[in-house]
Design a protein around this motif. Structure first.
Motif, PDB file in Angstrom:
ATOM      1  N   ARG A  25      -1.725   3.800  12.650  1.00 44.08           N
ATOM      2  CA  ARG A  25      -0.637   2.971  12.124  1.00 44.08           C
ATOM      3  C   ARG A  25       0.581   3.037  13.042  1.00 44.08           C
ATOM      4  NH1 ARG A  25       2.811   3.308   6.657  1.00 44.08           N
ATOM      5  NH2 ARG A  25       3.287   1.105   6.472  1.00 44.08           N
ATOM      6  N   ASP A  55       0.721   8.010  -2.491  1.00 49.36           N
ATOM      7  CA  ASP A  55       1.617   7.199  -1.657  1.00 49.36           C
ATOM      8  C   ASP A  55       1.235   7.306  -0.185  1.00 49.36           C
ATOM      9  OD1 ASP A  55       3.412   5.874  -3.405  1.00 49.36           O
ATOM     10  OD2 ASP A  55       4.487   7.741  -3.755  1.00 49.36           O
ATOM     11  N   ASP A  58      -1.780   5.327   0.304  1.00 46.97           N
ATOM     12  CA  ASP A  58      -1.419   3.910   0.280  1.00 46.97           C
ATOM     13  C   ASP A  58      -1.054   3.440   1.676  1.00 46.97           C
ATOM     14  OD1 ASP A  58      -0.864   1.462  -1.180  1.00 46.97           O
ATOM     15  OD2 ASP A  58       1.249   1.861  -0.837  1.00 46.97           O
ATOM     16  N   ARG A  59      -0.455   4.323   2.460  1.00 49.79           N
ATOM     17  CA  ARG A  59      -0.049   3.939   3.811  1.00 49.79           C
ATOM     18  C   ARG A  59      -1.247   3.741   4.743  1.00 49.79           C
ATOM     19  NH1 ARG A  59       4.813   6.224   2.028  1.00 49.79           N
ATOM     20  NH2 ARG A  59       4.878   8.443   2.449  1.00 49.79           N
ATOM     21  N   GLU A  64      -4.974   1.766  -3.477  1.00 50.57           N
ATOM     22  CA  GLU A  64      -5.196   0.804  -4.548  1.00 50.57           C
ATOM     23  C   GLU A  64      -6.632   0.865  -5.048  1.00 50.57           C
ATOM     24  OE1 GLU A  64      -3.989  -3.120  -3.551  1.00 50.57           O
ATOM     25  OE2 GLU A  64      -1.842  -2.633  -3.510  1.00 50.57           O
ATOM     26  N   ALA A  97       3.749   1.181 -10.211  1.00 50.98           N
ATOM     27  CA  ALA A  97       3.713   2.309  -9.287  1.00 50.98           C
ATOM     28  C   ALA A  97       2.439   3.124  -9.511  1.00 50.98           C
ATOM     29  CB  ALA A  97       4.948   3.188  -9.477  1.00 50.98           C
ATOM     30  N   ASP A 422      11.140   7.263  -5.757  1.00 55.99           N
ATOM     31  CA  ASP A 422      10.604   5.910  -5.651  1.00 55.99           C
ATOM     32  C   ASP A 422      11.268   5.027  -6.702  1.00 55.99           C
ATOM     33  OD1 ASP A 422       9.034   3.926  -4.607  1.00 55.99           O
ATOM     34  OD2 ASP A 422       7.222   4.486  -5.710  1.00 55.99           O
ATOM     35  N   THR A 432       8.650  -5.070  -4.355  1.00 55.71           N
ATOM     36  CA  THR A 432       7.841  -3.984  -3.826  1.00 55.71           C
ATOM     37  C   THR A 432       8.372  -2.668  -4.382  1.00 55.71           C
ATOM     38  OG1 THR A 432       6.965  -2.993  -1.789  1.00 55.71           O
ATOM     39  CG2 THR A 432       9.251  -3.761  -1.722  1.00 55.71           C
ATOM     40  N   ARG A 433       7.944  -1.557  -3.788  1.00 55.33           N
ATOM     41  CA  ARG A 433       8.474  -0.236  -4.133  1.00 55.33           C
ATOM     42  C   ARG A 433       9.133   0.346  -2.910  1.00 55.33           C
ATOM     43  NH1 ARG A 433       5.185   3.734  -4.643  1.00 55.33           N
ATOM     44  NH2 ARG A 433       3.236   2.802  -3.938  1.00 55.33           N
ATOM     45  N   ARG A 435       9.006   3.330  -1.605  1.00 54.03           N
ATOM     46  CA  ARG A 435       8.166   4.153  -0.740  1.00 54.03           C
ATOM     47  C   ARG A 435       7.222   3.331   0.125  1.00 54.03           C
ATOM     48  NH1 ARG A 435       6.519   9.574  -4.209  1.00 54.03           N
ATOM     49  NH2 ARG A 435       8.643  10.380  -4.452  1.00 54.03           N
ATOM     50  N   ARG A 436       7.033   2.075  -0.209  1.00 55.16           N
ATOM     51  CA  ARG A 436       6.203   1.230   0.652  1.00 55.16           C
ATOM     52  C   ARG A 436       6.946   0.806   1.918  1.00 55.16           C
ATOM     53  NH1 ARG A 436       1.892  -2.560  -2.635  1.00 55.16           N
ATOM     54  NH2 ARG A 436       0.314  -0.909  -2.626  1.00 55.16           N
ATOM     55  N   GLY A 439       6.907   5.171   6.491  1.00 52.64           N
ATOM     56  CA  GLY A 439       5.660   5.406   7.210  1.00 52.64           C
ATOM     57  C   GLY A 439       5.779   5.397   8.717  1.00 52.64           C
TER      58      GLY A 439
END
Length: 517
Positions: A25, A55, A58-59, A64, A97, A422, A432-433, A435-436, A439
């Protein structure tokens, strides 16, 4: 350092794969070396994944699917000799969340991570490559592999090859600690039991006197049951005699069941003497082993991977000096020490070794029947939580922290070093959230100040809270004042909280968080 050179990751378990995917990433290639020809997919193994770790996952793109597939549990019940002592409930995540906990087998998570790695051009996974030697110089690390594997060279190396780590042994790093003599029997069974979405912990049930039993639900009608058993327990003999069926029937009653997997093992409490040696680093079980009550093993291993990945990326891209990598040992070994202290206290309660410990346990369990808050005196495992880097060399202090709540499970105020809270937000018109947004760069949250970029080459993004926090929940969670500035690291920890917008102070905090003293 050539950008095309990979980071070598040893071990294709969840920690190694998360490290490789996080590096990708950041635009950093990696080669993952796995000793086995294929990973063993049997059994539940690690099953509990905590909200903050989800979380991280999720990155890398699998949270999900894990949440949709996993069993979300919001209640934990604790019993003593058949009587319920207390129940713990976790608040609903809300706002779409992630849930507080999900149960899903480690093997299934590994499979999802493997699929992501196979589809990622910057990650190459090589199975059947057992590392037998390491050589370091000023420019990189070479891992020698047996057989046709040959040698693989990279700028750095991440040893995520488990409790029997070859990397740790080749680096000559000690692994002090102890092994518990009592054994633990695990069975995965498939059945329809009448208490879904709960974690149940039994102290001294009449059907396992003097010991304990833990029950968790997993996907596909599967239930994970852990029994503490004597040191001389013989699983094969129990199968043959019918005693294993009798054990399971104490949980299932007359409900039909099928055994999916069963094993017996001992717990270890160990932390490596160092998490780094030159350009090589240890993560996950290679760096630390804990008793699993509280789910602090794999959860903390994923946090190791994220802590190390952003630092390796920043150094490789020239955004931070090599000195930044020294903070990995400082931060994650401190986290491991805290996890070791917590799990050691738990095991002293679960498996008392002295008459005094046994008397303390019995007194606590009896007192819990009438105690106003029995959770404070009964230790069935303090659940995993992120470590707070208050004392990290990367953290800009915001005042004295003597009164900071350090007890396991305490609510942490959003001070520098703590994982950023968050909450819902709207960015570029899309809900969105917070914490998204984390990263790959630092995130700077301003309140009442300019939202422009700072004069620094450190990758960062600035957001005005009044623009993205349409509900006011983020400002409340952050304890934001009229002019405060929150600087968030790529791994979501607060690097600094400034009382007002000052570009020089903000740049200084960024430099410090990148290891530029």
């Amino acid at each position: 350092m050539r950008e095309s050179e990979p980071v070598v990751v040893v071990g294709a378990g969840p920690v190694g794969l998360v490290a490789a995917l996080l590096l990708a990433r950041h635009g950093v290639p990696s080669v993952v070396l796995e000793a086995a020809a294929r990973r063993d997919p049997s059994g539940s193994r690690a099953i509990c994944f905590q909200r903050d770790v989800l979380d991280v996952l999720d990155r890398v793109g699998c949270a999900e699917a894990m949440i949709a597939r996993g069993v979300t549990w919001t209640t934990g019940r604790t019993y003593h000799r058949g009587d319920e002592l207390f129940a713990v409930s976790f608040a609903d995540a809300g706002h779409g969340a992630v849930p507080p906990w999900i149960n899903i087998s480690q093997a299934e998570v590994e499979a999802r991570l493997r699929d992501l790695a196979a589809a990622e051009p910057l990650v190459e996974v090589r199975y059947g490559h057992r590392v037998t030697g390491l050589r370091q110089d000023g420019d990189g690390v070479e891992a020698r592999c047996e057989g046709a594997g040959g040698a693989v060279r990279g700028t750095h190396l991440v040893g995520a090859d488990g409790g029997h780590s070859a990397v740790r042994e080749l680096l000559g790093i000690g692994f002090p600690g102890r092994t518990f003599t009592d054994r633990f029997l695990i069975c995965d069974i498939r059945a329809d039991l009448p208490f879904p979405s709960e974690r149940r912990f039994f102290f001294d049930p009449e059907w396992n006197p003097g010991r304990q039993v833990l029950v968790h639900q997993c996907p596909d009608r599967t239930w994970r049951i852990d029994w503490q058993v004597p040191a001389d327990h013989d699983l094969d003999a129990e199968r043959g005699s019918g005693a294993l069926d009798a054990r399971i029937r104490r949980i299932t009653g007359d409900v039909p069941y099928e055994i999916v997997w069963a094993t017996v093992y001992r717990f270890h409490e160990r932390v490596a003497a160092a998490f780094a040696s030159g350009r090589a680093f240890l993560a996950g079980d290679a760096a630390h082993l804990y008793a699993p009550f509280g789910a602090r093993g794999l959860n903390s291993g994923v946090q190791d991977a994220e802590n190390l990945a952003w630092k390796l990326a920043f150094v490789r891209h020239g955004w931070a000096p090599p000195a930044l990598l020294r903070s990995y040992d400082a931060e994650r070994r401190a986290a491991a020490g805290e996890n070791l202290r917590v799990t050691t206290r738990t095991m002293e309660f679960l498996v008392p070794r002295t008459p005094r410990q046994r008397a303390r346990r019995l007194a606590a369990l009896e007192a819990a029947r009438t105690h106003p808050d029995p959770r404070t005196i009964v230790d069935s495992g303090r659940l995993a939580e992120p470590f707070w880097y208050l004392d990290s060399p990367l953290t800009t202090p915001a005042g004295p922290v003597e009164d900071f709540p350090r007890a396991p499970g305490a609510d942490r105020p959003p001070l520098p070093g703590v994982l950023c809270p968050d909450g819902p937000c709207v960015v570029d018109g899309e809900p969105t959230r917070l914490r998204r947004l984390f990263g790959t760069r630092f995130v700077i949250l301003t309140q009442g100040g300019p939202a422009g970029r700072l004069p620094t080459d450190v990758p960062h993004q600035v957001h005005a809270l009044e623009a993205i926090d349409t509900s006011g929940e983020l400002r409340a969670a952050l304890n934001a004042g009229p002019e405060t500035v929150h600087i968030v690291r790529p791994d979501g920890h607060l690097a600094a909280v400034l009382p007002a917008y000052d570009p020089d102070a903000a740049v200084a905090a960024l430099r410090r968080a990148c290891g530029r003293s």
